[in-house]
Design a protein around this motif. Structure first.
Motif, PDB file in Angstrom:
ATOM      1  N   ALA A  95      -5.612 -14.205 -11.109  1.00 30.67           N
ATOM      2  CA  ALA A  95      -5.570 -13.021 -11.965  1.00 30.67           C
ATOM      3  C   ALA A  95      -5.009 -11.878 -11.133  1.00 30.67           C
ATOM      4  O   ALA A  95      -5.465 -11.643 -10.023  1.00 30.67           O
ATOM      5  CB  ALA A  95      -6.974 -12.680 -12.447  1.00 30.67           C
ATOM      6  N   PRO A  96      -3.998 -11.166 -11.635  1.00 35.14           N
ATOM      7  CA  PRO A  96      -3.381 -10.123 -10.799  1.00 35.14           C
ATOM      8  C   PRO A  96      -4.347  -8.989 -10.483  1.00 35.14           C
ATOM      9  O   PRO A  96      -5.120  -8.567 -11.338  1.00 35.14           O
ATOM     10  CB  PRO A  96      -2.218  -9.619 -11.658  1.00 35.14           C
ATOM     11  CG  PRO A  96      -2.482 -10.108 -13.028  1.00 35.14           C
ATOM     12  CD  PRO A  96      -3.403 -11.278 -12.954  1.00 35.14           C
ATOM     13  N   GLN A  97      -4.318  -8.517  -9.238  1.00 39.11           N
ATOM     14  CA  GLN A  97      -5.143  -7.403  -8.781  1.00 39.11           C
ATOM     15  C   GLN A  97      -4.263  -6.164  -8.744  1.00 39.11           C
ATOM     16  O   GLN A  97      -3.192  -6.208  -8.142  1.00 39.11           O
ATOM     17  CB  GLN A  97      -5.604  -7.686  -7.349  1.00 39.11           C
ATOM     18  CG  GLN A  97      -6.856  -8.502  -7.252  1.00 39.11           C
ATOM     19  CD  GLN A  97      -8.070  -7.593  -7.165  1.00 39.11           C
ATOM     20  OE1 GLN A  97      -7.942  -6.459  -6.733  1.00 39.11           O
ATOM     21  NE2 GLN A  97      -9.210  -8.072  -7.604  1.00 39.11           N
ATOM     22  N   ALA A  98      -4.703  -5.087  -9.375  1.00 35.76           N
ATOM     23  CA  ALA A  98      -3.894  -3.867  -9.343  1.00 35.76           C
ATOM     24  C   ALA A  98      -3.803  -3.376  -7.898  1.00 35.76           C
ATOM     25  O   ALA A  98      -4.819  -3.229  -7.226  1.00 35.76           O
ATOM     26  CB  ALA A  98      -4.527  -2.807 -10.225  1.00 35.76           C
ATOM     27  N   LEU A  99      -2.582  -3.132  -7.410  1.00 35.34           N
ATOM     28  CA  LEU A  99      -2.394  -2.664  -6.033  1.00 35.34           C
ATOM     29  C   LEU A  99      -2.542  -1.143  -5.994  1.00 35.34           C
ATOM     30  O   LEU A  99      -2.077  -0.462  -6.890  1.00 35.34           O
ATOM     31  CB  LEU A  99      -0.995  -3.020  -5.556  1.00 35.34           C
ATOM     32  CG  LEU A  99      -0.782  -4.437  -5.019  1.00 35.34           C
ATOM     33  CD1 LEU A  99       0.626  -4.565  -4.479  1.00 35.34           C
ATOM     34  CD2 LEU A  99      -1.795  -4.757  -3.932  1.00 35.34           C
TER      35      LEU A  99
END
Ligand code: DAH
Length: 345
Positions: A95-99
């Motif tokens: 799941a993409p992690q907000a950078l």
């Protein structure tokens, strides 16, 4: 006829489907509960003629067993399916992690430090809570200079009888010039990025804290031409190779002569537009030759050494580079604003 009903239900059993516990329970109730269809057939069975009882009884029991087995089988496959769904698929992308992003002030501070580092400037530092000597007196501010006034400066401790003992939040990073000269002999070539404080109402155009970068170069034979050349290089590196600079005479207590520097407008290239108020120029910093009084106050012989200094506001430069209209945005930490600097590293 009972036999027909048995056959009809038997045919249905093969078709039964259920993919969760609730559906299964509904099937069990439909066929096998007290009021279920198969249970009802056992009631019908009482009416059956004695000579048929044996055969039909067998068939009925068979049907009940079949129905029970069928429902149990469906329950098993339901469980299997649930297991399958819960299995972790290690080949799935995460799941993409907000950078996070770097703050625009940090981005621009780094750009400026990089440019001056290439010219041999090293980083210097000093405290934000300072004494009057480092912020004002050693920098040639007269005892009655308005910058010392309550209106501009935040006082931590104020002693009207002895101005030199006042403790303030530094109102400019020029104090680090003095700090550096305290413990370093020329040649000195430093820049100091840091936070400064002024007693101002917070509006779109003013804030009670902001960031500056101070520069200082002291050596033998340092001239105004050196200052001009360094600032021209800086402006071209920061705003692009076609950038021009212009120096206007000004006044600061700690430099003589003093100047303010404009760069050609980064929007219209100097032709004149709404942004530069149709002048073609925008102001970016203050600078000058270090006043001999400042050198002497720090024990540097002004007949041997000379130097230049400059000071700029990081918010101001960031506004010019990224067209930020409201100073308050820098300290509100609204992620929608900060996200816009995703690519500005
Ligand atoms: N300290 C000045 C200010 O806060 C900026 C400045 C002007 C710094 C000229 C300098 C200088 O070193 O030479 O407005």
């Amino acid at each position: 006829m009972l036999i027909d009903k048995i056959e009809a239900i038997k045919a249905q059993l093969a078709e039964l489907r259920a993919d969760n516990e609730e559906a299964l329970e509904a099937l069990r109730i439909k066929y096998l509960s007290k009021k279920g269809e198969i249970t009802a057939l056992f009631n019908d069975f009482r009416e059956v003629a004695p000579e048929q009882k044996k055969e039909l009884g067998m068939k009925l029991n068979e049907l009940k067993t079949m129905a029970t087995e069928r429902i149990n089988a469906l329950r098993e496959s339901c469980k299997e399916q649930a297991k399958e769904e819960n299995k972790i698929d290690i080949t799935r992308p995460g799941a993409p992690q907000a950078l996070g992003t770097r703050h625009p002030i940090s981005v621009v501070r780094k750009q400026i430090i990089d440019i001056f580092s290439r010219l041999g400037f090293t980083l210097a530092d000093g405290p934000e809570v300072e004494d009057d000597w480092h912020v004002f007196s050693a920098l040639n501010f007269a005892a009655v200079h308005p910058a010392r006034d309550m209106q501009d400066t935040f006082f931590i401790e104020k002693n009207d009888a002895d101005v030199t003992r006042n403790i303030v939040l530094r109102s400019h990073t020029s104090s680090v010039q003095v700090r550096t000269m305290d413990h370093q002999k020329p040649p000195i070539r430093i820049i100091c990025p840091g936070r400064v404080y002024r007693n101002e109402a917070i509006t779109a155009r003013a804030h009670c804290f902001f960031h500056q970068i101070e520069g200082l170069y002291i050596d033998k034979n340092v001239s105004f031409a050196d200052l001009k050349q360094v600032l021209l290089y800086f402006a071209k590196e920061l705003f692009g190779p076609d950038t021009k600079i212009r120096l206007r005479p000004s006044y600061f207590p700690f430099t003589e002569p003093s100047a303010e520097m404009d760069v050609s407008c980064m929007l219209c290239g100097g032709k004149g537009c709404g942004f530069c108020k149709h002048t073609g120029w925008v102001e970016i910093l203050g600078c000058g030759m270090v006043d001999p009084n400042v050198l002497e106050a720090s024990g540097i012989d002004s007949s041997v050494y000379s130097g230049y200094a400059f000071g700029l506001g990081i918010e101001r430069i960031t506004n010019l580079k990224y067209m930020v209209k409201d100073l308050r945005m820098f300290s509100e930490n609204d992620v929608r604003f900060l996200d816009e600097f995703q690519a500005a590293h």
